[in-house]
Design an enzyme around this catalytic site. Structure first.
Site, PDB file in Angstrom:
ATOM      1  N   SER A 124       0.821  -1.211   0.000  1.00  0.00           N
ATOM      2  CA  SER A 124       0.000   0.000   0.000  1.00  0.00           C
ATOM      3  C   SER A 124       0.851   1.255   0.000  1.00  0.00           C
ATOM      4  CB  SER A 124      -0.860  -0.032   1.265  1.00  0.00           C
ATOM      5  OG  SER A 124      -1.337   1.236   1.592  1.00  0.00           O
ATOM      6  N   TYR A 148      -0.359   0.040  10.152  1.00  0.00           N
ATOM      7  CA  TYR A 148      -0.640  -0.713   8.917  1.00  0.00           C
ATOM      8  C   TYR A 148       0.528  -0.589   7.946  1.00  0.00           C
ATOM      9  CZ  TYR A 148      -2.996  -1.927   4.512  1.00  0.00           C
ATOM     10  OH  TYR A 148      -3.336  -2.486   3.307  1.00  0.00           O
ATOM     11  N   LYS A 152       3.019  -3.640   6.676  1.00  0.00           N
ATOM     12  CA  LYS A 152       3.187  -3.954   5.249  1.00  0.00           C
ATOM     13  C   LYS A 152       4.659  -3.801   4.837  1.00  0.00           C
ATOM     14  CE  LYS A 152      -0.856  -5.176   3.588  1.00  0.00           C
ATOM     15  NZ  LYS A 152      -1.022  -6.525   3.001  1.00  0.00           N
TER      16      LYS A 152
END
Lengths: 322, 322
Positions: A124, A148, A152
């Protein structure tokens, strides 16, 4: 060709499944088997040409995937994840699902000897953050400002190391914000970016929680699926020495998105969007950069959307057709 | 001030301990307690002004550090690690020691509520690798080409996220290759960089496993210790939004290092260095960049060595004094 998809019941997983079945092949090989897993069993698509296996599975349970990996899938799409706002709200949940499960998957591939299996993970734009240059590229440091993004980015490092060691044949796609997603809002901090178009076009109200001068880096669902399919066709050497690729999104401001909404849906559609600042959402989304130099992705054959009008027109056409 | 050091029996840990006891203070606070842990119990230094606690401990055992962290150390130096060549030879060992133990340490800090504790981790130039620009800086992407670099890069991300969440007050120093290390060669791929000076200056033979035109990015042990001490004094705000700092090393070729050896130790010292290429060592070391723009580190008050002559002269003086 046996393809395994984690997070197959999610929005991308369902659409990827549908497109794979429509095309019937991956990288020139006939699709013969599709294994779909998620927390709840994915609904089996109607198809009698492919062996379908839909399973409910908790991939955070160590070794959960081992028996499936022992059946040697030739491509794995790892889409399962806890989204950004949820990972921010619950550090342990995010670490377990986003990081530990990916590590287990890699260990499972290693144990099963899946050196030739193309493992494609969705990453992302959230891996970026902080004090960034005006325009980023694949050599810009990952200094995420969300859990997040951190999780990732850690997965990216691990997939690259396992690939370098020849334990799996990995590829990481950094997805722009996907707009316009069909369906309902979710817990992603970027959920509003689809809501402010989808809901008004469907006659419903939507809330914009960020300033309209905020730029986003976006890609349509169709182009994202194309990229996921293309990632299965690239030789590992083309991706080395580092197998993370930022996809070629479009840079667009929230104001420009709303202007397209007005042009397509009229003043009454635009009037359905109310503006209620949410500092928590803004803090996350504003930390994501919106300008990228993506020549590397384009050289590798990944393609983006032409303009935001096309994105909205395609959304409307797909909604009408479904 | 209570300071905890992991890897305290190692070269840096021992030297940091000695310097901390000599100075008797950290960031203006009197040093009252020093907890030294390692796989084998560190040898207690003779000192009667500070409460010393030397323990043998396996920090890879989950929760191993929890009771110590419950005693609320105000600064933690996390130096324990499996070195580069060893982590490359054994992926599991490297992941367990370099990554999992760091994660346990962070979780321990979180559980003990050590939001104000400065956690300083030694990272490495090995976090960089692959296709790099000529000159790097703190915004260059980490694309490591070794498992050691991968594991350190993952720890950096985690320390930054835990710091951003206010669970600990982290700081990561990316150490250049440390030259000249006293003592014996070790399993680090960079071990030769000290050997080719230390051994000849002590009348012993040494092997150079890399081409002499290879550039290294180096720092003396004294400047590294200064940096570790300085890291305890910086406010978190000065380090945010990303708390990883590449220290200001010197760029020097192996040939230039050997030229200084000849100038200081004479032709007979230089003749003690034989050249036996080791592709395994070269592959790792050549993947580490050697040119950095380190203005950020300098702005934060970190200082490097003046030149390579000074590094060698200081090594000789310290060896004579000890």
């Amino acid at each position: 060709m046996h393809v395994l998809i984690t997070g197959a019941a999610g929005f991308l997983g369902q659409r990827l499944t549908r497109t794979l079945l429509e095309r019937g092949e991956v990288n020139g090989k006939v699709l013969t088997r599709l294994t779909l897993i998620d927390q709840v069993a994915p609904v089996p698509p109607s198809d009698d040409t492919v062996r379908l296996d839909c399973r409910a599975m908790d991939i955070t349970r160590p070794g959960a995937l081992d028996s499936l990996l022992g059946e040697r899938p030739e491509a794995i799409y790892h889409l399962a994840a806890v989204v950004s706002a949820a990972a921010e709200a619950d550090l342990d949940l995010g670490m377990t699902v986003n990081f530990d499960a990916t590590r287990s998957l890699l260990e499972g591939c290693r144990a099963a000897g899946l050196a030739e299996t193309r493992l494609i993970m969705a990453s992302s734009v959230a891996v970026y953050g902080g004090e960034l240059p005006d325009t980023l590229d694949d050599m810009t440091a990952l200094t995420p400002q969300s859990s997040y993004g951190t999780q990732k980015a850690m997965c990216e490092l691990l997939i690259n190391d396992y690939s370098r060691r020849g334990l799996v044949d990995g590829c990481v796609l950094r997805l722009p914000t996907i707009v316009v997603r069909p369906g309902k809002p979710n817990a992603a901090a970027s959920s509003f970016a689809s809501s402010i178009l989808r809901e008004p076009l469907n006659g419903e109200a939507a809330v914009c929680p960020v300033p309209t001068d905020l730029d986003l880096f976006v890609m349509s669902p169709g182009r994202v699926i194309d990229a996921l399919l293309h990632a299965a066709t690239l030789p590992g050497e083309a991706l080395a020495p580092y197998r993370s690729v930022m996809l070629p999104g479009l840079t667009v401001s929230v104001a420009a998105m709303l202007e397209v909404l007005r042009e397509v849906g009229g003043e009454e559609a635009l009037a359905r969007v109310s503006h209620e600042p949410d500092p928590r959402i803004e803090a996350i989304v504003a930390s994501w950069p919106a300008r990228f130099e993506t020549r590397r992705a384009e050289r590798l054959g990944f393609a983006g959307d032409r303009d935001f009008h096309e994105i909205v027109r395609t959304f409307i056409a797909e909604q009408t057709a479904s």
